[in-house]
Scaffold this active site. Structure first.
Site: not given
Ligand code: GRF
Length: 187
Positions: A101, A103, A139
């Site tokens: 994931n 974050h 997380d």
């Molecule tokens: C990213 O910042 C990710 O870390 C968070 O959600 C966002 C997703 O961005 N969990 P996108 O939808 O790929 O533009």
């Protein structure tokens, strides 16, 4: 790929594969809701699938169905990017080991769904982004990569999140490539 949102990180991986920068092949994009990320995938010819929580009477039932839908593509790696659901035991038991994931904060700082807002509210001058293995504790899985991102005066949540996403996209491609090269071993 598991996503629920605008899909800019998914698009970054699609573009990186097209340009030859990504040493992996994106086989599918799955979501829990109708979201722009599915249109991005479809436009790129990447198969998509949807597993709606509302179709299931329990979280475990949904997790089980999600795991089956993902496993059907026999992935070597699952990337969660903006997937707004907690992956529970029925999924993790089957696919947790190969699921990562991204974050938008320097974990363990600012876990959860409002990491960018929380970092901004904390008044810090630097935040960042993290790629980690997905485990039962949200997380909190083993960290695979982190990159700092400056917070600038006048930043709004949106401006800061976009600055973080730009770094996330580069970091995510690099982590997937390191996994593909065997430099990072998911165990
Ligand atoms: C990213 O910042 C990710 O870390 C968070 O959600 C966002 C997703 O961005 N969990 P996108 O939808 O790929 O533009």
């Amino acid at each position: 790929m598991l996503a629920s949102g605008t899909g800019s990180l998914t698009k970054a991986l699609i573009d990186a594969e097209r340009s030859g920068e990504l040493q992996a092949h994106l086989v599918a994009v799955g979501a829990d809701r109708e979201a722009p990320v599915l249109d991005i995938a479809a436009a790129a010819g990447v198969p998509t699938f949807l597993v709606f929580p509302a179709d299931f009477t329990s979280r475990d039932g949904w997790n089980q169905a999600l795991a089956q839908a993902v496993a059907a593509f026999d992935p070597g790696l699952v990337v969660s990017a903006g997937f707004m659901r907690i992956l529970g035991a029925p999924y993790l038991d089957r696919l947790g080991r190969i699921t990562i994931n991204t974050h938008p904060a320097m974990l363990p700082a600012f876990p959860g769904a409002h990491a960018v807002r929380d970092a901004l509210a904390a008044g810090i001058s630097q935040t960042g982004c993290t790629v980690h293995r997905v485990t039962a504790d949200m997380d909190a899985g083993p960290i695979l990569a982190q990159t700092p991102v400056p917070v600038r005066p006048g930043d709004t949540e949106e401006i800061l999140h976009e600055r973080i996403k730009r770094v996330e996209r580069t970091q995510l491609v690099a982590v997937v490539n390191r996994i593909a090269a065997g430099e990072i071993v998911l165990n």
